[in-house]
Write a protein that holds these residues in place. Structure first.
Motif, mmCIF file in Angstrom:
data_model
loop_
_atom_site.group_PDB
_atom_site.id
_atom_site.type_symbol
_atom_site.label_atom_id
_atom_site.label_comp_id
_atom_site.label_asym_id
_atom_site.label_seq_id
_atom_site.Cartn_x
_atom_site.Cartn_y
_atom_site.Cartn_z
ATOM 1 N N GLU A 74 -5.605 9.441 1.268
ATOM 2 C CA GLU A 74 -5.932 8.334 0.371
ATOM 3 C C GLU A 74 -4.905 7.214 0.466
ATOM 4 O O GLU A 74 -3.701 7.448 0.486
ATOM 5 C CB GLU A 74 -6.004 8.841 -1.077
ATOM 6 N N THR B 234 -3.731 3.615 -1.392
ATOM 7 C CA THR B 234 -3.832 2.799 -2.598
ATOM 8 C C THR B 234 -3.187 1.440 -2.355
ATOM 9 O O THR B 234 -2.078 1.377 -1.814
ATOM 10 C CB THR B 234 -3.143 3.492 -3.785
ATOM 11 N N PHE B 235 -3.878 0.391 -2.764
ATOM 12 C CA PHE B 235 -3.392 -0.969 -2.527
ATOM 13 C C PHE B 235 -3.071 -1.671 -3.840
ATOM 14 O O PHE B 235 -3.744 -1.488 -4.851
ATOM 15 C CB PHE B 235 -4.429 -1.802 -1.768
ATOM 16 N N THR B 236 -2.029 -2.484 -3.798
ATOM 17 C CA THR B 236 -1.699 -3.391 -4.895
ATOM 18 C C THR B 236 -1.645 -4.791 -4.295
ATOM 19 O O THR B 236 -0.868 -5.029 -3.363
ATOM 20 C CB THR B 236 -0.342 -3.049 -5.535
ATOM 21 N N SER C 186 -10.341 0.800 3.877
ATOM 22 C CA SER C 186 -8.940 1.078 3.553
ATOM 23 C C SER C 186 -8.102 1.212 4.823
ATOM 24 O O SER C 186 -6.963 0.730 4.876
ATOM 25 C CB SER C 186 -8.844 2.367 2.725
ATOM 26 N N CYS D 126 -7.881 -7.196 -3.508
ATOM 27 C CA CYS D 126 -7.865 -6.023 -2.627
ATOM 28 C C CYS D 126 -9.251 -5.812 -2.016
ATOM 29 O O CYS D 126 -9.378 -5.551 -0.815
ATOM 30 C CB CYS D 126 -7.435 -4.777 -3.406
ATOM 31 N N ARG E 231 -5.114 -1.269 5.751
ATOM 32 C CA ARG E 231 -3.785 -0.699 6.003
ATOM 33 C C ARG E 231 -3.247 -1.186 7.353
ATOM 34 O O ARG E 231 -2.062 -1.508 7.471
ATOM 35 C CB ARG E 231 -3.833 0.828 5.988
ATOM 36 N N THR F 139 -13.723 4.508 3.201
ATOM 37 C CA THR F 139 -12.417 4.792 3.802
ATOM 38 C C THR F 139 -12.131 3.862 4.974
ATOM 39 O O THR F 139 -10.976 3.492 5.212
ATOM 40 C CB THR F 139 -12.357 6.259 4.279
ATOM 41 N N PRO G 287 -6.865 -6.610 -8.294
ATOM 42 C CA PRO G 287 -7.808 -5.699 -7.620
ATOM 43 C C PRO G 287 -8.938 -6.415 -6.892
ATOM 44 O O PRO G 287 -9.383 -5.947 -5.837
ATOM 45 C CB PRO G 287 -8.364 -4.850 -8.785
ATOM 46 N N PHE H 10 0.840 -1.198 0.000
ATOM 47 C CA PHE H 10 0.000 0.000 0.000
ATOM 48 C C PHE H 10 0.874 1.246 0.000
ATOM 49 O O PHE H 10 2.027 1.226 0.426
ATOM 50 C CB PHE H 10 -0.969 0.016 1.190
ATOM 51 N N SER H 11 0.301 2.311 -0.509
ATOM 52 C CA SER H 11 0.967 3.615 -0.492
ATOM 53 C C SER H 11 -0.063 4.656 -0.091
ATOM 54 O O SER H 11 -1.270 4.487 -0.319
ATOM 55 C CB SER H 11 1.561 3.952 -1.872
ATOM 56 N N THR H 12 0.384 5.713 0.536
ATOM 57 C CA THR H 12 -0.530 6.761 0.980
ATOM 58 C C THR H 12 -0.173 8.091 0.326
ATOM 59 O O THR H 12 0.997 8.402 0.098
ATOM 60 C CB THR H 12 -0.466 6.922 2.510
#
Length: 248
Positions: A75, A77-79, A161, A87, A165, A158, A84, A69-71
């Motif tokens: 927000e 975002t997941f890989t 997510s 996810c 996370r 959210t 997908p 994941f990146s923020t």
């Protein structure tokens, strides 16, 4: 108070401590669409915990695996390892783990049993979704989970997510970085040999960590890991001999 009485009290306390040990913590790091995760949960974990072993194990499910994941601001975002759809599946699992609750009018079900039944159903479905309909509603209905709408809302918001996370952060904090999925920890400790054995014989491996007196099912499976049971038996014998000696 004589020394014999004191020794008897100490013996009773020590044995109570050994035999009244807490449940064995087992953490399962997995992915919602991973075939190996599905095989392990549905064929090893689920059948085991539907026996009397349910009373001696405390399961923790961490649905993240090899995802990333990146923020950017608020927000996330997941890989995910299997794309997908995984996810989304991971979010559903994370939300279910957080939201499922037992009801006072369903006393035969606990939060733990409802969560396990729901996860098992989802993992059995795997990637085979009739008409591409995610099986969340079906699994909830079939397994007495009455708040699917809350879980679905969570997974599409959210909140989902944030929960996924957190699962990722938990995974990344492992002392031994995760290299395979699923990964199983007993007593919050990773051991590759134990991890491999557990995926072939979860009951036998778990029984190796269960203190005596063990559930009867353990006698039908060879304990595959050194655990509290052997320590308990040795300690009990030593304390018994010590007490006999000082009672003469």
């Amino acid at each position: 108070m004589s020394h014999k009485i004191v020794l008897g009290v100490l013996l009773s306390c020590l044995l109570a401590s050994v035999h009244g040990a807490a449940k064995v913590p087992v953490s399962i790091y997995y992915e919602s669409l991973c075939p190996d995760s599905a095989k392990f949960i549905t064929e090893q974990v689920y059948p085991a915990v539907k026996t009397e072993l349910r009373d001696v194990v405390e399961l923790t499910f961490v649905p993240f695996g090899k995802s990333h994941f990146s923020t950017m601001g608020a927000e996330v975002t997941f890989t995910c390892h299997h794309g997908p759809n995984e996810c989304y599946g991971n979010k559903v699992h994370a939300c279910a783990i957080d939201h499922i609750q037992a009801n006072s009018y369903q006393i035969e079900y606990t939060r733990e049993s409802l969560t396990l039944d729901f996860i098992n159903c989802l993992m059995k479905a795997g990637k085979n979704f009739p008409d591409n309909v995610y099986p969340g509603q079906r699994c909830a209905t079939e397994n007495h989970v009455n708040n699917w709408e809350n879980i679905k809302t969570c997974a599409n918001s959210t909140e989902g997510s944030i929960l996924l996370r957190k699962a990722g952060e938990t995974t990344m904090k492992l002392k031994e970085p995760l290299t395979s999925v699923p990964t199983v920890l007993f007593n919050e400790q990773f051991d590759k040999d134990v991890n491999d054995r557990a995926q072939k014989n979860f009951i036998g491996t778990l029984c190796g960590y269960v203190s005596a007196p063990q559930p009867r099912i353990c006698s039908q499976h060879n304990a595959a890991a050194p655990g509290l049971a052997s320590v308990s038996a040795i300690l009990s014998s030593l304390l018994g001999l010590w007490f006999i000696r000082y009672s003469l």
